[in-house]
Design a protein around this motif. Structure first.
Motif, mmCIF file in Angstrom:
data_model
loop_
_atom_site.group_PDB
_atom_site.id
_atom_site.type_symbol
_atom_site.label_atom_id
_atom_site.label_comp_id
_atom_site.label_asym_id
_atom_site.label_seq_id
_atom_site.Cartn_x
_atom_site.Cartn_y
_atom_site.Cartn_z
ATOM 1 N N ILE A 1 0.549 -64.036 -1.261
ATOM 2 C CA ILE A 1 0.851 -62.940 -0.337
ATOM 3 C C ILE A 1 -0.045 -61.741 -0.667
ATOM 4 O O ILE A 1 -0.118 -61.323 -1.821
ATOM 5 C CB ILE A 1 2.332 -62.519 -0.438
ATOM 6 N N LEU A 2 -0.729 -61.198 0.325
ATOM 7 C CA LEU A 2 -1.600 -60.045 0.103
ATOM 8 C C LEU A 2 -0.759 -58.772 0.148
ATOM 9 O O LEU A 2 -0.563 -58.153 1.191
ATOM 10 C CB LEU A 2 -2.714 -59.992 1.149
ATOM 11 N N HIS A 3 -0.272 -58.387 -1.004
ATOM 12 C CA HIS A 3 0.608 -57.220 -1.170
ATOM 13 C C HIS A 3 -0.232 -56.059 -1.700
ATOM 14 O O HIS A 3 -0.819 -56.160 -2.778
ATOM 15 C CB HIS A 3 1.734 -57.613 -2.124
ATOM 16 N N LEU A 4 -0.304 -54.967 -0.940
ATOM 17 C CA LEU A 4 -1.165 -53.834 -1.307
ATOM 18 C C LEU A 4 -0.363 -52.562 -1.588
ATOM 19 O O LEU A 4 -0.878 -51.463 -1.416
ATOM 20 C CB LEU A 4 -2.180 -53.556 -0.189
ATOM 21 N N GLY A 5 0.890 -52.736 -2.038
ATOM 22 C CA GLY A 5 1.698 -51.546 -2.272
ATOM 23 C C GLY A 5 2.287 -51.403 -3.654
ATOM 24 O O GLY A 5 3.337 -50.763 -3.801
ATOM 25 N N PRO A 6 1.662 -51.956 -4.712
ATOM 26 C CA PRO A 6 2.272 -51.785 -6.037
ATOM 27 C C PRO A 6 2.286 -50.339 -6.508
ATOM 28 O O PRO A 6 3.143 -49.955 -7.316
ATOM 29 C CB PRO A 6 1.394 -52.657 -6.948
ATOM 30 N N ASN A 7 1.360 -49.526 -6.000
ATOM 31 C CA ASN A 7 1.339 -48.111 -6.405
ATOM 32 C C ASN A 7 2.632 -47.399 -6.002
ATOM 33 O O ASN A 7 3.049 -46.440 -6.651
ATOM 34 C CB ASN A 7 0.121 -47.399 -5.822
ATOM 35 N N ALA A 8 3.284 -47.875 -4.930
ATOM 36 C CA ALA A 8 4.559 -47.274 -4.509
ATOM 37 C C ALA A 8 5.633 -47.490 -5.569
ATOM 38 O O ALA A 8 6.367 -46.562 -5.927
ATOM 39 C CB ALA A 8 5.001 -47.872 -3.180
ATOM 40 N N PHE A 9 5.729 -48.704 -6.086
ATOM 41 C CA PHE A 9 6.761 -49.008 -7.079
ATOM 42 C C PHE A 9 6.449 -48.352 -8.424
ATOM 43 O O PHE A 9 7.363 -47.958 -9.149
ATOM 44 C CB PHE A 9 6.900 -50.518 -7.225
ATOM 45 N N ILE A 10 5.168 -48.245 -8.744
ATOM 46 C CA ILE A 10 4.780 -47.537 -9.968
ATOM 47 C C ILE A 10 5.163 -46.065 -9.853
ATOM 48 O O ILE A 10 5.675 -45.458 -10.803
ATOM 49 C CB ILE A 10 3.267 -47.689 -10.222
ATOM 50 N N THR A 11 4.943 -45.491 -8.676
ATOM 51 C CA THR A 11 5.305 -44.088 -8.432
ATOM 52 C C THR A 11 6.798 -43.872 -8.580
ATOM 53 O O THR A 11 7.251 -42.941 -9.260
ATOM 54 C CB THR A 11 4.862 -43.666 -7.025
ATOM 55 N N ILE A 12 7.571 -44.740 -7.934
ATOM 56 C CA ILE A 12 9.035 -44.627 -7.986
ATOM 57 C C ILE A 12 9.524 -44.742 -9.426
ATOM 58 O O ILE A 12 10.372 -43.970 -9.885
ATOM 59 C CB ILE A 12 9.682 -45.705 -7.095
ATOM 60 N N GLY A 13 8.992 -45.703 -10.167
ATOM 61 C CA GLY A 13 9.391 -45.876 -11.553
ATOM 62 C C GLY A 13 9.012 -44.694 -12.420
ATOM 63 O O GLY A 13 9.804 -44.265 -13.279
ATOM 64 N N ALA A 14 7.817 -44.149 -12.211
ATOM 65 C CA ALA A 14 7.355 -43.019 -13.022
ATOM 66 C C ALA A 14 8.231 -41.790 -12.802
ATOM 67 O O ALA A 14 8.667 -41.140 -13.765
ATOM 68 C CB ALA A 14 5.897 -42.701 -12.677
ATOM 69 N N TYR A 15 8.513 -41.466 -11.551
ATOM 70 C CA TYR A 15 9.327 -40.287 -11.266
ATOM 71 C C TYR A 15 10.779 -40.483 -11.713
ATOM 72 O O TYR A 15 11.407 -39.553 -12.234
ATOM 73 C CB TYR A 15 9.277 -39.954 -9.778
ATOM 74 N N THR A 16 11.300 -41.696 -11.538
ATOM 75 C CA THR A 16 12.678 -41.961 -11.954
ATOM 76 C C THR A 16 12.836 -41.784 -13.457
ATOM 77 O O THR A 16 13.740 -41.090 -13.933
ATOM 78 C CB THR A 16 13.098 -43.382 -11.554
ATOM 79 N N SER A 17 11.953 -42.410 -14.212
ATOM 80 C CA SER A 17 12.025 -42.320 -15.666
ATOM 81 C C SER A 17 11.804 -40.892 -16.148
ATOM 82 O O SER A 17 12.519 -40.408 -17.043
ATOM 83 C CB SER A 17 10.983 -43.251 -16.294
ATOM 84 N N ALA A 18 10.842 -40.194 -15.550
ATOM 85 C CA ALA A 18 10.548 -38.823 -15.978
ATOM 86 C C ALA A 18 11.723 -37.890 -15.715
ATOM 87 O O ALA A 18 12.109 -37.091 -16.581
ATOM 88 C CB ALA A 18 9.300 -38.322 -15.248
ATOM 89 N N LEU A 19 12.325 -37.999 -14.532
ATOM 90 C CA LEU A 19 13.441 -37.115 -14.194
ATOM 91 C C LEU A 19 14.674 -37.386 -15.047
ATOM 92 O O LEU A 19 15.451 -36.476 -15.336
ATOM 93 C CB LEU A 19 13.796 -37.275 -12.710
ATOM 94 N N LEU A 20 14.835 -38.629 -15.464
ATOM 95 C CA LEU A 20 16.020 -38.966 -16.258
ATOM 96 C C LEU A 20 15.875 -38.580 -17.733
ATOM 97 O O LEU A 20 16.882 -38.384 -18.421
ATOM 98 C CB LEU A 20 16.314 -40.467 -16.147
ATOM 99 N N THR A 21 14.653 -38.500 -18.237
ATOM 100 C CA THR A 21 14.474 -38.167 -19.657
ATOM 101 C C THR A 21 14.307 -36.666 -19.893
ATOM 102 O O THR A 21 14.497 -36.203 -21.018
ATOM 103 C CB THR A 21 13.239 -38.887 -20.236
ATOM 104 N N MET A 22 13.957 -35.913 -18.859
ATOM 105 C CA MET A 22 13.794 -34.463 -19.029
ATOM 106 C C MET A 22 15.160 -33.800 -19.239
ATOM 107 O O MET A 22 16.158 -34.195 -18.635
ATOM 108 C CB MET A 22 13.118 -33.850 -17.796
ATOM 109 N N SER A 23 15.200 -32.801 -20.091
ATOM 110 C CA SER A 23 16.443 -32.069 -20.322
ATOM 111 C C SER A 23 16.699 -31.115 -19.156
ATOM 112 O O SER A 23 15.764 -30.745 -18.434
ATOM 113 C CB SER A 23 16.350 -31.272 -21.622
ATOM 114 N N PRO A 24 17.947 -30.708 -18.942
ATOM 115 C CA PRO A 24 18.237 -29.745 -17.859
ATOM 116 C C PRO A 24 17.412 -28.462 -17.966
ATOM 117 O O PRO A 24 16.989 -27.902 -16.944
ATOM 118 C CB PRO A 24 19.731 -29.463 -18.043
ATOM 119 N N ALA A 25 17.162 -27.995 -19.188
ATOM 120 C CA ALA A 25 16.356 -26.780 -19.361
ATOM 121 C C ALA A 25 14.922 -27.015 -18.923
ATOM 122 O O ALA A 25 14.303 -26.151 -18.272
ATOM 123 C CB ALA A 25 16.399 -26.337 -20.820
ATOM 124 N N GLU A 26 14.353 -28.183 -19.262
ATOM 125 C CA GLU A 26 12.982 -28.505 -18.856
ATOM 126 C C GLU A 26 12.878 -28.623 -17.339
ATOM 127 O O GLU A 26 11.893 -28.182 -16.731
ATOM 128 C CB GLU A 26 12.537 -29.803 -19.523
#
Length: 347
Positions: free
Chosen positions: A59-84
């Motif tokens: 299957i010619l799938h050309l959207g892995p950057n979308a899932f990488i983006t979602i994962g990066a923002y999800t992980s970053a937002l969950l590990t940042m402290s409320p003050a940060e």
């Protein structure tokens, strides 16, 4: 010793050797060398998971950057402290409950993978209604939609400002641990009945369907697993570079992954690993072509972006002279290695 026990022993020894190498570099390696090894592991995770859809399923799938983006923002937002978060979101405050939530890094990676998988499930129904170029266009469009939304959703992603000052949680043990786990899971899947069904769909979807294989079910499984590991790799990437923004996750990232799996060999997990390692190392080694070079009386100015020109040339050479890539569809295995050693000994 039977073949299965021998292979298991060899795999354990290989993991021990890998662990010793990582320990050596963590203790004595430079920051630059550690960064390259981390990049290598993340690209292996991305390439192997991406190859599951493009190589194993055809299957010619050309959207892995979308899932990488979602994962990066999800992980970053969950590990940042409320003050940060309060300091970063200066234009609009972060939405609740993300504004007050903070979880350990391991939990954030799992959440990143699950979130990416959820989005993959939601788009799978329109995606798998089409095939060929149309499927490629749909997935490409999804990647661009996610990037544009990251730019526009100020109260969720901080818009063009992105997220800065993330804690560098990604270490050699995290990145390579995830890479090894990804390779193990994908290899087990490919060698199972599900993997054989995916290969049958790749060769001839109509014939596979006539033999009782459900194309949607198997393609969906591959798509979701690929999205999960892409999301986890996105979380690792975010905490490696410690700064993310929408400009980081363009189609250029997908293009890099496409080069890796084509050069390595579509349908070969071993090829994806080898090509990803060469890409991560070669990407740094070729930086010399972007710097001024002096040859006695001749001086060649540095040309930004020349690395990708060389990578494109390499891709064209591979397509012309080794159309199936480095490994084709074959895999490295201990059986092949010992057979080759026996033949060499006899000769």
């Amino acid at each position: 010793m039977d073949t299965s026990r021998r292979n298991t022993t060899c795999n354990i020894l290989l993991l021990v050797v890998l662990g010793l190498i990582l320990y050596f570099f963590e203790k004595y390696g430079s920051e630059y060398q550690i960064r390259i090894l981390n990049n290598m592991a993340i690209f292996i995770t991305l390439a192997v998971s991406y190859n599951l859809v493009n190589g194993m399923c055809g299957i010619l799938h050309l959207g892995p950057n979308a899932f990488i983006t979602i994962g990066a923002y999800t992980s970053a937002l969950l590990t940042m402290s409320p003050a940060e978060k309060q300091m970063s979101f200066i234009i609009e405050p972060l939405i609740w409950p993300l504004s007050v939530v903070q979880v350990p890094f391991a939990v954030s990676l799992i959440a990143a993978g699950i979130t990416a998988t959820l989005f993959a499930f939601l788009i799978s129904f329109p995606v798998f209604r089409v095939r060929g170029d149309y499927l490629a266009i749909v997935t490409l469009g999804f990647g661009e939609v996610v990037r544009v939304l990251c730019n526009a959703m100020q109260s969720l992603t901080n818009g063009p400002l992105g997220l800065k000052g993330l804690t560098p949680y990604t270490t050699l043990w995290w990145s390579w641990g995830v890479a090894v786990f990804t390779v193990m899971v994908i290899t087990k899947l490919v060698n199972s009945s599900y993997g054989r069904a995916m290969k049958a769909i790749r060769e001839n979807e109509t014939a596979a369907k006539a033999m009782g294989v459900d194309p949607f079910r198997h393609l969906l499984l591959a798509f979701l697993i690929s999205a999960f590991f892409s999301g986890v790799a996105g979380g690792l990437l975010a905490h490696l570079i410690t700064t993310i923004s929408p400009t980081l996750f363009t189609f250029f990232l997908t293009f890099n992954l496409l080069i890796i799996i084509v050069v390595g060999g579509l349908g070969s997990t071993s090829g994806a690993i080898v090509a990803a390692a060469l890409f991560a190392w070669g990407g740094e080694a070729l930086r010399v072509v972007e710097s001024p070079m002096h040859f006695g009386f001749l001086t060649i100015p540095g040309i930004p972006g020349m690395r990708m020109v060389l990578f494109s040339i390499i891709l064209m050479v591979v397509i012309l002279f080794a159309r199936r890539g480095i490994m084709g569809r074959s895999e490295l295995s201990w059986d092949r290695l010992f057979t080759a050693l026996r033949l060499q000994t006899k000769s």
